[in-house]
Motif scaffolding. Structure first.
Motif, PDB file in Angstrom:
ATOM      1  N   ASP A  35     -61.875  20.057   3.210  1.00  0.00           N
ATOM      2  CA  ASP A  35     -61.426  18.797   3.809  1.00  0.00           C
ATOM      3  C   ASP A  35     -62.222  17.606   3.293  1.00  0.00           C
ATOM      4  O   ASP A  35     -61.691  16.491   3.171  1.00  0.00           O
ATOM      5  CB  ASP A  35     -61.550  18.855   5.333  1.00  0.00           C
ATOM      6  CG  ASP A  35     -60.477  19.712   5.988  1.00  0.00           C
ATOM      7  OD1 ASP A  35     -59.509  20.092   5.298  1.00  0.00           O
ATOM      8  OD2 ASP A  35     -60.608  19.999   7.195  1.00  0.00           O
ATOM      9  N   ASP A  89     -66.141  26.825   8.099  1.00  0.00           N
ATOM     10  CA  ASP A  89     -67.085  26.014   7.328  1.00  0.00           C
ATOM     11  C   ASP A  89     -66.568  25.785   5.905  1.00  0.00           C
ATOM     12  O   ASP A  89     -66.721  24.693   5.342  1.00  0.00           O
ATOM     13  CB  ASP A  89     -68.453  26.695   7.274  1.00  0.00           C
ATOM     14  CG  ASP A  89     -69.159  26.689   8.616  1.00  0.00           C
ATOM     15  OD1 ASP A  89     -68.887  25.767   9.419  1.00  0.00           O
ATOM     16  OD2 ASP A  89     -69.970  27.597   8.867  1.00  0.00           O
ATOM     17  N   GLY A 121     -57.454  21.328  12.754  1.00  0.00           N
ATOM     18  CA  GLY A 121     -58.663  21.323  11.949  1.00  0.00           C
ATOM     19  C   GLY A 121     -59.139  22.728  11.642  1.00  0.00           C
ATOM     20  O   GLY A 121     -58.524  23.725  12.048  1.00  0.00           O
ATOM     21  N   PRO A 122     -60.260  22.849  10.932  1.00  0.00           N
ATOM     22  CA  PRO A 122     -60.779  24.163  10.549  1.00  0.00           C
ATOM     23  C   PRO A 122     -61.007  25.097  11.737  1.00  0.00           C
ATOM     24  O   PRO A 122     -60.965  26.321  11.577  1.00  0.00           O
ATOM     25  CB  PRO A 122     -62.103  23.826   9.859  1.00  0.00           C
ATOM     26  CG  PRO A 122     -61.890  22.457   9.307  1.00  0.00           C
ATOM     27  CD  PRO A 122     -61.053  21.747  10.332  1.00  0.00           C
ATOM     28  N   ARG A 126     -64.013  23.108   6.042  1.00  0.00           N
ATOM     29  CA  ARG A 126     -64.605  21.777   6.213  1.00  0.00           C
ATOM     30  C   ARG A 126     -65.018  21.213   4.853  1.00  0.00           C
ATOM     31  O   ARG A 126     -64.889  20.002   4.605  1.00  0.00           O
ATOM     32  CB  ARG A 126     -65.800  21.852   7.160  1.00  0.00           C
ATOM     33  CG  ARG A 126     -65.399  22.115   8.610  1.00  0.00           C
ATOM     34  CD  ARG A 126     -66.567  22.079   9.577  1.00  0.00           C
ATOM     35  NE  ARG A 126     -66.097  22.429  10.908  1.00  0.00           N
ATOM     36  CZ  ARG A 126     -66.196  23.647  11.456  1.00  0.00           C
ATOM     37  NH1 ARG A 126     -66.805  24.626  10.763  1.00  0.00           N
ATOM     38  NH2 ARG A 126     -65.728  23.893  12.648  1.00  0.00           N
TER      39      ARG A 126
END
Length: 310
Positions: free
Chosen positions: A298, A292, A11-12, A295
């Motif tokens: 995503d 951020d 993930g980020p 995100r």
């Protein structure tokens, strides 16, 4: 200098700002002090491992879209220190653009027009060249053509609408209801709300379809083309069965894998300077907040682009 790297797929949160040595410019390259970095959905997919590993296994540094100032060059006549430039170096090979300094082939960059900020310029190369190569180089779009652009509110889509209009086309775009005004603001003649209307039933006699969605959208686009029409896709280019279906129906099918193109970049600059092209940046994030920014990538359904400032 600082770079953003990752030691693992995920993930980020895997994106980390670290110190690293500055790169050295090889012959015909320049060193660019980066001012802004355009982010693209493919980078989120590479970060997570959902896309074929163009950059190999971690650790690696993502990114291609940059705008900045030339610091020095090596055996190149194209730029001098102090020149403001932007481009998409080396794509799809690693360019290491999530960094404060990038070494880039001078041929992969062009001078930034004064009318574009560094933020706007960094947002343009990948989406702009995808649209340009799809519509102009492959599609041959011209005066009076009817063009259908899928995802007209996205990064590629909103630029593609403007390019097609600049070349004299009648432009129909698909977009969700909440993006209608956004897409119309870039010149689309018609906007089809894909959540309420089946474009395959609403559209006919299209000369060129530009697709960045793939899957069922590409399959159903066959029925909207006029005889001899042309489907250009950025995501289903290797589907042999689809290609065969289009060819059997007397249509053209082209896949586009965008590549660095100074001619295309200069074409985009020309449209910018004529007031016929602008790029929309939905949000900017400082370099340190790259997680951020990812995100937001995503989450999808962006209007235009996301940019890191350096």
């Amino acid at each position: 200098m600082r770079v953003i790297t990752q030691q693992a797929l995920g993930g980020p949160e895997v994106l980390t700002v670290v110190d690293a040595p500055e790169p050295r410019a090889l012959p015909t390259e320049v060193l660019v002090r980066v001012k802004a970095i355009g982010l693209n959905p493919i980078e989120a997919l590479l970060r997570s491992g959902e896309f074929p590993p163009l950059l190999g296994r971690p650790p690696f540094v993502l990114g291609w879209d940059i705008s900045g100032v030339v610091e020095e060059g090596a055996l190149t006549y194209r730029f001098r220190p102090g020149d403001e430039v932007f481009g998409m170096p080396l794509f799809p090979r690693a360019a290491g653009a999530y960094a404060e300094v990038v070494a880039a082939p001078a041929l992969h960059l062009v001078r930034k027009p004064a009318s574009l900020s560094h933020v706007e310029a960094s947002a343009l190369p990948v989406v702009g060249l995808t649209a340009w190569q799809g519509l102009v180089d492959l599609g041959g779009v011209g005066e009076g053509d009817r063009v259908l652009i899928h995802a007209g509110g996205g990064g590629v889509g909103h630029v593609a609408v403007q390019i097609a209009k600049a070349f004299g086309a009648y432009v129909i775009a698909t977009a969700s209801k909440n993006k209608r005004e956004f897409v119309e603001g870039f010149g689309a003649d018609e906007v089809i709300d894909y959540t309420a209307v089946d474009f395959a039933e609403a559209v006919r006699d299209i000369d060129v379809v530009l697709d960045t969605i793939g899957g069922d959208t590409v399959e159903r686009s066959l029925g909207v083309l006029r005889p001899g029409g042309h489907l250009v896709t950025a995501v289903s280019e290797g589907d042999a069965e689809l290609i065969a279906r289009y060819e059997a129906a007397g249509m053209r099918f082209s896949g586009i894998a965008v590549d660095p193109d100074p001619v295309g970049l200069r074409g985009l600059v020309d449209l910018v300077e004529r007031g016929e092209l602008r790029v929309h940046v939905q949000e900017t994030f400082p370099f340190e907040r790259v997680a951020d920014a990812h995100r937001l990538l995503d989450a999808g359904h962006l209007q235009g682009k996301v940019v890191l400032t350096v």
